[in-house]
Design an enzyme around this catalytic site. Structure first.
Site, PDB file in Angstrom:
ATOM      1  N   SER A  49      30.025  71.204  14.065  1.00  0.00           N
ATOM      2  CA  SER A  49      29.721  72.397  14.842  1.00  0.00           C
ATOM      3  C   SER A  49      28.342  72.242  15.478  1.00  0.00           C
ATOM      4  O   SER A  49      27.562  71.374  15.071  1.00  0.00           O
ATOM      5  CB  SER A  49      29.742  73.642  13.945  1.00  0.00           C
ATOM      6  OG  SER A  49      28.660  73.592  13.012  1.00  0.00           O
ATOM      7  N   ASP A  84      32.966  70.556  17.353  1.00  0.00           N
ATOM      8  CA  ASP A  84      33.793  71.724  17.028  1.00  0.00           C
ATOM      9  C   ASP A  84      33.245  72.961  17.729  1.00  0.00           C
ATOM     10  O   ASP A  84      32.061  73.278  17.625  1.00  0.00           O
ATOM     11  CB  ASP A  84      33.785  71.919  15.509  1.00  0.00           C
ATOM     12  CG  ASP A  84      34.817  72.923  15.030  1.00  0.00           C
ATOM     13  OD1 ASP A  84      35.798  73.168  15.755  1.00  0.00           O
ATOM     14  OD2 ASP A  84      34.643  73.465  13.916  1.00  0.00           O
ATOM     15  N   ASP A 105      35.129  75.146  23.841  1.00  0.00           N
ATOM     16  CA  ASP A 105      35.657  76.472  23.526  1.00  0.00           C
ATOM     17  C   ASP A 105      35.333  77.426  24.676  1.00  0.00           C
ATOM     18  O   ASP A 105      34.279  78.053  24.709  1.00  0.00           O
ATOM     19  CB  ASP A 105      35.067  76.996  22.211  1.00  0.00           C
ATOM     20  CG  ASP A 105      35.672  78.327  21.792  1.00  0.00           C
ATOM     21  OD1 ASP A 105      36.458  78.902  22.571  1.00  0.00           O
ATOM     22  OD2 ASP A 105      35.355  78.792  20.681  1.00  0.00           O
ATOM     23  N   GLU A 135      40.599  75.700  24.063  1.00  0.00           N
ATOM     24  CA  GLU A 135      41.031  76.867  23.289  1.00  0.00           C
ATOM     25  C   GLU A 135      41.394  78.029  24.201  1.00  0.00           C
ATOM     26  O   GLU A 135      40.739  78.295  25.202  1.00  0.00           O
ATOM     27  CB  GLU A 135      39.935  77.319  22.311  1.00  0.00           C
ATOM     28  CG  GLU A 135      40.370  78.507  21.456  1.00  0.00           C
ATOM     29  CD  GLU A 135      39.366  78.891  20.380  1.00  0.00           C
ATOM     30  OE1 GLU A 135      39.273  80.086  20.071  1.00  0.00           O
ATOM     31  OE2 GLU A 135      38.674  77.994  19.845  1.00  0.00           O
ATOM     32  N   HIS A 177      38.365  82.217  10.796  1.00  0.00           N
ATOM     33  CA  HIS A 177      37.378  81.335  10.158  1.00  0.00           C
ATOM     34  C   HIS A 177      36.926  81.959   8.840  1.00  0.00           C
ATOM     35  O   HIS A 177      36.806  83.174   8.728  1.00  0.00           O
ATOM     36  CB  HIS A 177      36.150  81.149  11.057  1.00  0.00           C
ATOM     37  CG  HIS A 177      36.396  80.250  12.236  1.00  0.00           C
ATOM     38  ND1 HIS A 177      36.044  80.584  13.515  1.00  0.00           N
ATOM     39  CD2 HIS A 177      36.965  79.019  12.314  1.00  0.00           C
ATOM     40  CE1 HIS A 177      36.372  79.594  14.331  1.00  0.00           C
ATOM     41  NE2 HIS A 177      36.927  78.638  13.625  1.00  0.00           N
ATOM     42  N   GLY A 208      40.724  77.477  11.079  1.00  0.00           N
ATOM     43  CA  GLY A 208      40.725  78.388   9.933  1.00  0.00           C
ATOM     44  C   GLY A 208      41.722  77.982   8.865  1.00  0.00           C
ATOM     45  O   GLY A 208      42.425  78.825   8.308  1.00  0.00           O
ATOM     46  N   ASN A 229      42.078  72.412  10.891  1.00  0.00           N
ATOM     47  CA  ASN A 229      40.648  72.380  10.591  1.00  0.00           C
ATOM     48  C   ASN A 229      40.349  73.008   9.230  1.00  0.00           C
ATOM     49  O   ASN A 229      40.820  74.117   8.936  1.00  0.00           O
ATOM     50  CB  ASN A 229      39.860  73.145  11.661  1.00  0.00           C
ATOM     51  CG  ASN A 229      39.919  72.480  13.021  1.00  0.00           C
ATOM     52  OD1 ASN A 229      40.697  71.564  13.259  1.00  0.00           O
ATOM     53  ND2 ASN A 229      39.082  72.951  13.927  1.00  0.00           N
ATOM     54  N   THR A 232      35.425  75.781   5.262  1.00  0.00           N
ATOM     55  CA  THR A 232      34.993  76.697   4.203  1.00  0.00           C
ATOM     56  C   THR A 232      35.434  76.228   2.824  1.00  0.00           C
ATOM     57  O   THR A 232      34.678  76.311   1.846  1.00  0.00           O
ATOM     58  CB  THR A 232      35.532  78.110   4.466  1.00  0.00           C
ATOM     59  OG1 THR A 232      35.059  78.559   5.743  1.00  0.00           O
ATOM     60  CG2 THR A 232      35.072  79.085   3.398  1.00  0.00           C
TER      61      THR A 232
END
Length: 287
Positions: A49, A84, A105, A135, A177, A208, A229, A232
């Site tokens: 990211s 990302d 994005d 996206e 996410h 997510g 993806n 977390t």
């Protein structure tokens, strides 16, 4: 070896499995991801990211670390280094830094502007042999300051973007996410099916991936998702293993405070999480 994500995702879409994108945050994350991919003989996408890129001092540092690590660890499976949720400016910075794949994005722009900017980046990526993710619709929740309501994508707008020649398409289908709330309504397979019918062989992307039930993951793959993806879940497993190590006082025993020992349980937890996801996605043995 560092490659674009194009071939690995085409094979995944045709073979009805998905390649995992696992976001990296530092040396431990990167090493854990690469070693697990090699051990599982699986292709892998390393996601970065914009916030993580900044944390690691910049995209050139990240690219240099990944390339050197692939060489030093003798990684032979296909590896894509992927931006990302990239901004327009961030995409060009990563192209210059040596990334092999980028995501633009443009979902927060009006569709006409998303199309215009994506079309420009398609031409640049084709010239340089990079893969490009676009996206449409938004992913719910927040990641690095990008906040989405989680609205479902318009299948016709997805077709507009897909027709530009992007490598892969992320379409919002109610995914989020971070942790999923108890009142989450689940993925909109109706939207996903409509998008696939209009985009044909285009590999679709599910953001997510943490917390989505296994049956939904498998159904999404059957409807054209070829990239999933995960971020977390690796963070949570790393935090839990590190917390356990400290709470048991192991950091106070001998030289347990040495960062190489302190971070080892979290490192192994990341590897276990990635292996579990690769098995679920069906990418094991597909390198």
């Amino acid at each position: 070896m560092l490659v674009s994500a194009k071939d690995m995702l085409r094979k995944a879409k045709a073979g009805k499995y998905a390649v995992g994108q696992f976001n990296i945050n530092n040396l431990e994350w990167t090493k854990a991801a690469l070693l697990t991919a090699q051990e599982c003989n699986s292709p892998i996408i390393l996601g970065v990211s914009e916030g993580a890129g900044k944390y690691m001092t910049g995209y050139k540092t990240v690219a240099a670390m990944v390339k050197a690590m692939i060489e030093e660890l003798n990684i032979t499976v296909p590896v894509a280094l992927h931006l990302d949720h990239g901004s327009y400016e961030g995409c060009y910075k990563c192209i210059e830094a040596g990334f092999s794949s980028i995501m633009f994005d443009g979902s927060h722009y009006p569709i006409a502007e998303n199309v215009e900017k994506t079309k420009e980046l398609v031409a640049v990526c084709e010239q340089k042999g990079l893969s490009l993710e676009a996206e449409v619709g938004s992913i719910g929740g927040e990641e690095d300051g990008v906040v989405g309501r989680g609205e479902c994508a318009d299948p016709q707008e997805c077709k507009q973007i897909a027709d530009l020649g992007v490598t892969m398409l992320a379409a919002g289908i109610g995914n989020i996410h971070g942790k999923y709330p108890d009142n989450w309504e689940g993925l909109s397979f109706e939207t996903l099916d409509a998008v696939q019918k209009l985009t044909g062989d285009m590999p679709l992307v599910l953001h997510g991936g943490t917390g989505i039930p296994e049956d939904m993951i498998k159904k999404a793959i059957s409807l054209g998702v070829a990239k999933i993806n995960v971020n977390t879940e690796c963070q949570l497993s790393f935090a839990a293993a590190t917390r356990k190590y400290v709470e048991e006082g192991k950091d106070l025993s001998g030289k347990g405070f040495d960062p190489r020992k302190l971070l080892a349980p979290g490192f192994e937890a990341i590897k276990a999480t990635i292996k579990e996801k690769m098995e679920l996605f069906g990418s094991v043995g597909k390198a």
